[in-house]
Design an enzyme around this catalytic site. Structure first.
Site, short mmCIF file in Angstrom:
data_model
loop_
_atom_site.label_atom_id
_atom_site.label_comp_id
_atom_site.label_asym_id
_atom_site.label_seq_id
_atom_site.Cartn_x
_atom_site.Cartn_y
_atom_site.Cartn_z
N ASP A 58 5.43 -5.51 14.72
CA ASP A 58 4.61 -4.79 13.74
C ASP A 58 3.64 -3.84 14.43
OD1 ASP A 58 2.91 -4.11 11.48
OD2 ASP A 58 3.68 -5.91 10.51
N MET A 91 0.82 -1.20 0.00
CA MET A 91 0.00 0.00 0.00
C MET A 91 0.86 1.26 0.00
SD MET A 91 -2.81 1.07 2.93
CE MET A 91 -1.69 0.82 4.29
N HIS A 97 6.88 -3.20 10.65
CA HIS A 97 6.35 -3.65 9.36
C HIS A 97 7.32 -3.35 8.21
CE1 HIS A 97 3.11 -5.12 6.88
NE2 HIS A 97 3.14 -4.04 6.11
N SER A 112 3.55 -6.79 2.09
CA SER A 112 2.34 -6.29 2.72
C SER A 112 1.12 -6.75 1.91
CB SER A 112 2.40 -4.78 2.89
OG SER A 112 1.44 -4.34 3.83
N GLN A 113 0.22 -5.83 1.48
CA GLN A 113 -0.98 -6.29 0.78
C GLN A 113 -0.65 -7.03 -0.51
OE1 GLN A 113 -3.15 -2.57 0.29
NE2 GLN A 113 -2.38 -2.26 -1.78
#
Length: 298
Positions: free
Chosen positions: A225, A33, A281, A107-108
């Site tokens: 995270d 993202m 993260h 991530s996504q």
């Protein structure tokens, strides 16, 4: 000299038998993202790192849109199902990938590439490496990229007001993997992306078969995270249904117990790899990447 001349035919024969050195398996990368395919401090850095360590490897860093700005904006606002279709088309027409490839999502991008594995088996994906991917979704964005960004503030407000409305689902990427444990029925009924790839509304045997074809499904969780809520989603765990405090690991979820995606069978076969790395993260060292991730690409 006589000994050398005698050795030449033997060496030539060995060369014929062994053939040329095998080419490195291509790699496909999907960013997270607010990022883009070619950002020199993120995906561009990763691409160069892989190419330095594995000479001759073909790396495709996925770009959704005609330029880096569109690519970044689409990571917020382009329907994920449309993005996955676009990527499947890119992969199917890339001549470098026709023999198969490894995939690495950040991530996504991790769950998006899992959707590619489940929906688009040709060309074949060999190993899927999910680095901080939220496979059971998220229930909060405690630290959206660009903390002061008006986009992040708008996303939070929109998700709070109506994550499962049709308009929000179709036009806000993060709503498409928003998983509210207090509204499980709304999630199952109205989530247009995550509920589908996680088999929440019925069993798509093709999804299950395609995912189980992976050699390895590697999931990296960041142990400190502060961006993903809950962090255990990075290992396919989530909140116990009906509340948002107690989390359970993948092995205690109904998804695993009913084996709706084949994850239980993959786990027993040693195909699931759960890795933890200290840090926030997507914070990791080059040394960790070299020693832990590169072996899955070679």
């Amino acid at each position: 000299m006589a000994a050398l001349r005698a050795a030449v035919p033997v060496l030539a024969l060995l060369g014929l038998c062994l053939g040329p050195a095998a080419a490195a398996t291509p790699l496909v990368i999907w960013h997270g993202m607010g990022d883009s395919c070619c950002n020199p401090v993120s995906m561009g850095y990763i691409q160069k790192l892989v190419q330095k360590k594995i000479p001759g490897i073909y790396v495709l860093s996925l770009k959704i849109g005609s330029n880096m700005i569109q690519d970044m904006e689409n990571s917020f606002f382009m329907n994920v199902n449309d993005q996955v279709r676009e990527v499947c088309s890119q992969l199917a027409t890339d001549p470098h990938l026709q023999g198969g490839y490894n995939a690495m999502g950040f991530s996504q991008g991790g769950q998006f590439l899992r959707a590619v594995a489940q929906r688009c088996p040709a060309p074949p994906m060999f190993n899927l490496i999910s680095i901080g991917g939220q496979h059971q979704g998220v229930y909060g964005f405690p630290r959206c990229p660009g903390e002061s960004s008006h986009i992040c503030d708008w996303i939070r407000k929109t998700l709070d007001l109506g994550a499962y409305t049709k308009a929000v689902q179709e036009h806000l990427v993060q709503a498409e993997y928003w998983h509210d444990p207090l509204k499980e029925e709304d999630y199952r009924k109205n989530s247009i992306f995550l509920a589908d790839i996680n088999q929440e509304r019925g069993i798509n045997e093709t999804y299950k078969k395609n995912l189980m074809a992976l050699k390895k499904f590697v999931m990296v969780k960041f142990l400190n995270d502060t961006m993903v809520d809950p962090p255990i989603s990075e290992w396919f765990g989530f909140y116990k249904s009906g509340q948002a405090k107690e989390t359970i690991p993948l092995q205690e979820t109904s998804l695993y117990k009913e084996d709706r995606l084949g994850l239980q069978e993959m786990d027993k076969a040693g195909k699931l790899v759960f890795l933890g790395v200290k840090g926030d993260h997507l914070h990791f060292s080059e040394e960790w990447f070299d020693s832990t991730i590169l072996p899955f690409l070679q």
